[in-house]
Design a protein around this motif. Structure first.
Motif, short mmCIF file in Angstrom:
data_model
loop_
_atom_site.label_atom_id
_atom_site.label_comp_id
_atom_site.label_asym_id
_atom_site.label_seq_id
_atom_site.Cartn_x
_atom_site.Cartn_y
_atom_site.Cartn_z
N ALA A 160 31.06 49.42 58.19
CA ALA A 160 29.77 48.83 58.60
C ALA A 160 28.71 49.16 57.54
O ALA A 160 27.53 49.31 57.85
CB ALA A 160 29.37 49.37 59.97
N ILE A 161 29.17 49.26 56.28
CA ILE A 161 28.30 49.76 55.21
C ILE A 161 27.11 48.84 54.95
O ILE A 161 26.00 49.30 54.72
CB ILE A 161 29.15 50.00 53.93
CG1 ILE A 161 30.15 51.14 54.18
CG2 ILE A 161 28.25 50.33 52.73
CD1 ILE A 161 31.16 51.37 53.08
N SER A 162 27.34 47.52 55.04
CA SER A 162 26.19 46.64 54.79
C SER A 162 25.61 46.07 56.08
O SER A 162 24.85 45.11 56.04
CB SER A 162 26.58 45.51 53.83
OG SER A 162 27.58 44.70 54.40
N SER A 163 25.94 46.67 57.21
CA SER A 163 25.34 46.20 58.47
C SER A 163 24.48 47.29 59.11
O SER A 163 23.27 47.09 59.29
CB SER A 163 26.40 45.69 59.44
OG SER A 163 27.39 46.66 59.68
N VAL A 164 25.05 48.43 59.44
CA VAL A 164 24.28 49.50 60.11
C VAL A 164 23.26 50.10 59.14
O VAL A 164 23.61 50.41 58.01
CB VAL A 164 25.26 50.60 60.61
CG1 VAL A 164 24.50 51.87 61.05
CG2 VAL A 164 26.11 50.06 61.76
N PRO A 165 21.99 50.24 59.53
CA PRO A 165 21.38 49.96 60.83
C PRO A 165 20.56 48.66 60.84
O PRO A 165 19.72 48.49 61.71
CB PRO A 165 20.44 51.15 60.98
CG PRO A 165 19.91 51.35 59.58
CD PRO A 165 21.04 50.96 58.65
N SER A 166 20.84 47.75 59.90
CA SER A 166 20.05 46.53 59.81
C SER A 166 20.49 45.48 60.83
O SER A 166 19.73 44.60 61.20
CB SER A 166 20.17 45.93 58.41
OG SER A 166 19.80 46.89 57.45
#
Ligand SMILES: *Cc1c(COP(=O)(O)O)cnc(C)c1O
Length: 451
Positions: free
Chosen positions: A227-233
């Motif tokens: 989830a490197i490019s999702s959390v926390p966005s």
């Protein structure tokens, strides 16, 4: 100098254009870029596709004005940079211990689970730690590969001796839940390796559906999510959708410099990590879970994370998620209006990174170099089969909708300049992209499907 051509390109030969990839990794690295230019000019080579020092940029883009539009590393807010300059403190002292526990709690909340740890290293380090900790060599796992980062995750698992089955689809495609479940059943996978937001294709994957379907055929399968490019966005609720281990990194949505990897661990993930495994030491996640760190922590990065979480909480989850959705909507609308259509399907388009296809005959490397040199805007290269025909705009972390007006303006200007240089008509009149971005910035953002 690439390609072994230097032996034939002597000083007395006629000038010729050779594409040379010269990279100076920062605009302050002037002596290095000057040396490359000197050597190149002595050999009468034309440099192309370079990141040049500001002194060498004819447009005079000032050195403090390099604008990054990358899906990591992303700009660091001043208060985070400032927090990192605090004096070092004792590892065992109450100040740092309290801070680490506070950051871990905040990060766990961002993952939607009870426990999170941080270790020094980039995002890839967290993938190694998770795979090495949750599985034993020889364990069969299914990796869903729908782009460069899914492929990287599979390679990490292979490097640790797992038996990796790949469910692979072409760039831009998304496997169905039925396909995932069928492959889990057929391979007897004990682990499922997923990428939440595929940064190479700009697609937010339907991991909740995949996991629900997989658990019907394999109730005990351990799910590990990049989830490197999702959390926390982008919201991720690990416990609600059955993610056992998920990982993130400081330089994306957390708005800090690269260097700290973050791992969220759910109850089943904890059980998987507790099994005896040979060959674990620095990356032994159970050590971090029990003692918070396993060696000297990256103290400045923990200071940064503390400030990051303060900023993220001040904005609030709903506002942050909506801001990212809006930026994605803006960039896609601008891309369509300027003749650089987004390559991701709209219903799964990523809120953190967008891939825009370029008009025929406009080369991606030329666009990237021109946007950087002429306008001081660093856009990201596309990856894999899209590398030459598309570019990426990152909008993860501290960016705001107004920044996206700048990003699409830089792309639009670069495409127009290059079309003019080639003597061909641009796909759309100048300004259409920026106008569409402005319109999308002002409109309400429709509810966007996320996990
Ligand atoms: C950036 C990224 C990575 C790699 O992270 P590093 O910090 O460069 O190791 C892995 N997966 C995804 C989805 C990413 O976006």
């Amino acid at each position: 100098v690439a390609g072994g051509r230097r032996s034939t390109a002597g000083p007395r030969r006629a000038a010729r254009k050779v594409s040379v990839g010269a990279m100076s990794n920062s605009r302050t690295n002037a002596p290095f870029s000057h040396a490359i230019r000197r050597i190149a000019s002595r050999h009468r080579l034309t440099l192309e596709g370079c990141w040049l020092s500001p002194e060498a940029v004819p447009s005079g883009v000032p050195p403090w004005q390099e604008r990054l539009f990358l899906p990591g590393p992303t700009p660091v807010p001043w208060s985070i940079a400032h927090a990192m300059a605090r004096p070092m403190t004792s590892l065992g002292g109450p100040a740092l211990r309290g801070l680490v526990e506070r950051v871990e709690t905040g990060v766990a909340r961002m993952f939607g689970t009870q426990r999170a740890v941080g270790l020094s290293g980039s995002g890839t380090a967290t993938l190694e730690a998770a795979v090495q900790g949750a599985f034993a060599p020889g364990d069969p796992v299914l990796a869903v590969v729908a782009g460069a980062f899914g492929a990287r995750f599979a390679r990490v698992a292979e490097a640790h001796g797992l038996t990796v089955h790949r469910l692979e689809v072409a760039y831009g495609e998304v496997p169905t839940a039925e396909a995932v479940a069928a492959r889990v059943a057929r391979t007897g996978a004990v682990g499922l390796l997923l990428t939440h937001n595929e940064t190479s294709t700009g697609l937010l994957m339907p991991i909740a559906d995949w996991i629900a379907a997989a658990r019907k055929v394999a109730p005990d399968v351990v799910t590990v999510v990049d989830a490197i490019s999702s959390v926390p966005s982008v919201p991720l609720d690990m416990d609600a959708i059955g993610v056992d281990i998920a990982t993130a990194a400081s330089q994306k949505g957390f708005m800090a410099p690269p260097g700290l990897g973050l791992v969220g661990v759910g109850p089943r993930g904890l059980a998987a990590l507790k099994a005896e495994r040979a060959g674990r030491m620095y990356f032994d996640l159970t050590a971090y879970i029990e003692r918070h760190h396993n060696a000297t922590p990256a103290v400045a990065h923990w200071f940064a994370m503390d400030e990051s979480l303060r900023l993220l909480d001040a904005e609030g989850d709903a506002a942050r998620h909506e801001r990212h959705v809006r930026m994605g909507v803006m960039v896609r609308a601008a891309g369509r209006a300027m003749g650089c259509p987004p390559l991701a399907r709209e219903d799964m388009a990523s809120p953190t990174v967008t891939v825009l296809g370029l008009p025929d005959g406009v080369d991606a490397r030329a666009v990237l170099a021109h946007a950087a040199e002429r306008y001081g805007a660093t856009l990201a290269g596309a990856m894999g089969p899209w590398a030459h025909s598309a570019v990426r705009i990152g909008h993860v972390g501290a960016y705001t909708p107004l920044d996206m007006v700048t990003a699409v303006a830089a792309l639009e200007a670069a495409v127009h300049d290059l079309c003019a240089k080639a003597g061909k008509a641009p796909p759309m009149p100048a300004g259409h992209g920026v106008a569409a971005a402005l319109e999308a910035m002002r409109e309400p953002v429709a509810a966007h499907t996320t996990v």
